[in-house]
Design an enzyme around this catalytic site. Structure first.
Site, PDB file in Angstrom:
ATOM      1  N   GLY A  55     -20.252  49.902 -39.922  1.00 17.86           N
ATOM      2  CA  GLY A  55     -19.697  48.588 -39.638  1.00 17.86           C
ATOM      3  C   GLY A  55     -18.406  48.309 -40.360  1.00 17.86           C
ATOM      4  N   HIS A  56     -18.017  49.232 -41.268  1.00 19.98           N
ATOM      5  CA  HIS A  56     -16.771  49.067 -42.020  1.00 19.98           C
ATOM      6  C   HIS A  56     -15.699  50.065 -41.582  1.00 19.98           C
ATOM      7  CE1 HIS A  56     -19.103  46.459 -44.488  1.00 19.98           C
ATOM      8  NE2 HIS A  56     -19.828  47.427 -45.009  1.00 19.98           N
ATOM      9  N   LYS A 104     -19.143  51.320 -53.915  1.00 16.08           N
ATOM     10  CA  LYS A 104     -18.825  49.893 -53.899  1.00 16.08           C
ATOM     11  C   LYS A 104     -19.912  49.128 -54.634  1.00 16.08           C
ATOM     12  CE  LYS A 104     -18.697  49.390 -49.436  1.00 16.08           C
ATOM     13  NZ  LYS A 104     -19.291  50.723 -49.173  1.00 16.08           N
ATOM     14  N   HIS A 217     -19.657  42.193 -45.575  1.00 12.34           N
ATOM     15  CA  HIS A 217     -20.910  42.295 -44.827  1.00 12.34           C
ATOM     16  C   HIS A 217     -21.213  40.996 -44.095  1.00 12.34           C
ATOM     17  CE1 HIS A 217     -21.344  45.359 -48.022  1.00 12.34           C
ATOM     18  NE2 HIS A 217     -21.837  46.054 -47.023  1.00 12.34           N
TER      19      HIS A 217
END
Length: 345
Positions: A55-56, A104, A217
């Protein structure tokens, strides 16, 4: 919700298969398709491994290649990769000099990479760098501190370049820890994220609202306010970054303006233009720039601004050759409008 997909459960696997197929001269799947790795590993070089939830993209898989990552582990959408994926990546990419994990600062990422490192500690030399560049998270009631966001790209690029140049594991760890004091990011959003599994937006804004300090997110930010013009938004972000940095020992920097997935490129360049003027008015010369969609949150309309202070070493590392799906240049050439494409084995 409209998405180009066959189903939420298979979306990540099918997307990764397409990515590897499209860039098969540079990357390949690792054992069991648990991770994506460089097709050609360099013997005796410290392996640089990162990862996180899908999703990133293009982070992290888009940064696998010469001058950046040796492997990237991808979990389900906004879900950390499991320890087995990281263990498999370590086993396959460690060519004798050990592995550096770039993580992260999110609970799941930190926990799973940590578990993997502990599991293989008897067989591999491992060091970990935690990226925590989000100034907005500093003011929130967040036990684990700042989140790792778009500044992760800069850390991966500089540590990847240093590893390519032959830096050892201890030197890379020291450099990574130093970078964490020099990189700051803040983001804003005009809409929430539509997650395929739930088919719902992570948060909803009124037509005249924006979310300030949002995470990657789809987490709500520090607060929401009426949307403002670009000058006001850029000024708010830049002032927050400068205030958080406080006293600094460098007068030159890299400026990254990053889109979250749903922001048109012209808007990113508009914000870049304002941010550059503001930072340079504060006495920081923008020596290097990067504008584009690199660290995303699926379809979120929003952006982040990252300022990374530079010294001669980090400037050289940023300029070093890189060849990945999402970032590539042979050398930085300020007289030739930025970068040149590179074809490296």
């Amino acid at each position: 919700m409209k998405k180009f997909m066959n189903g939420a459960a298979s979306m990540v696997a099918e997307s990764l298969e397409g990515f590897v197929s499209a860039h098969d001269s540079m990357v390949m799947f690792g054992a069991g398709r648990k991770f994506v790795r460089r097709r050609h590993l360099a013997p005796g070089k410290v392996a640089i491994i990162s990862g996180g939830g899908a999703g990133h993209e293009p982070m992290h898989v888009g940064f696998v290649g010469h001058g950046m990552l040796d492997a990237a582990c991808t979990g389900h959408i906004f879900t950390s990769p499991n320890p087995d994926q990281v263990i498999a990546a370590i086993a396959e990419t460690d060519t004798g000099a050990g592995c550096l994990l770039i993580v992260k600062n999110y609970d799941g990422d930190v926990m799973n990479f940590e578990m993997a490192a502990e599991t293989v500690s008897g067989r591999h030399r491992i060091e970990t760098v935690i990226v925590s560049d989000d100034v907005a998270a500093q003011g929130a009631a967040r036990r684990t501190g700042r989140r790792g966001v778009a500044g992760t790209l800069i850390v991966e690029k500089m540590l990847g370049a240093a590893a390519e140049a032959g830096s050892d594991l201890a030197g890379l760890k020291a450099l990574g820890d130093r970078l964490s004091t020099q990189i700051r990011t803040m983001g804003v959003a005009l809409s929430g994220v539509t997650v395929p599994d739930t088919a719902r937006a992570t948060f909803t804004l009124e037509p005249d609202e924006m979310e300030v300090g949002v995470g990657i997110h789809g987490e709500p930010g520090l607060y929401r306010q009426k949307i403002a013009d670009a000058d006001t938004i850029a000024s708010m972000i830049c002032n927050a970054i400068l205030a958080d940095m406080g006293q600094h020992n460098s007068d030159q920097a890299l400026l990254l303006v990053n889109g979250f997935g749903g922001t048109p490129t012209p808007e990113l360049y508009l914000i870049y233009n304002v941010a550059r003027r503001l930072f340079e008015a504060s006495g920081i010369r923008i020596a290097r720039s990067l504008v584009g969609t690199y660290v995303t949150s699926l379809d979120m309309a929003g952006l982040s601004v990252t300022l990374s202070l530079l010294d001669e070493e980090t400037l050289h590392l940023w300029d070093a050759p890189v060849l990945t799906a999402a970032l590539r240049w042979l050398r930085h050439d300020p007289t030739n409008f930025g970068t040149e494409d590179v074809h490296l084995s």
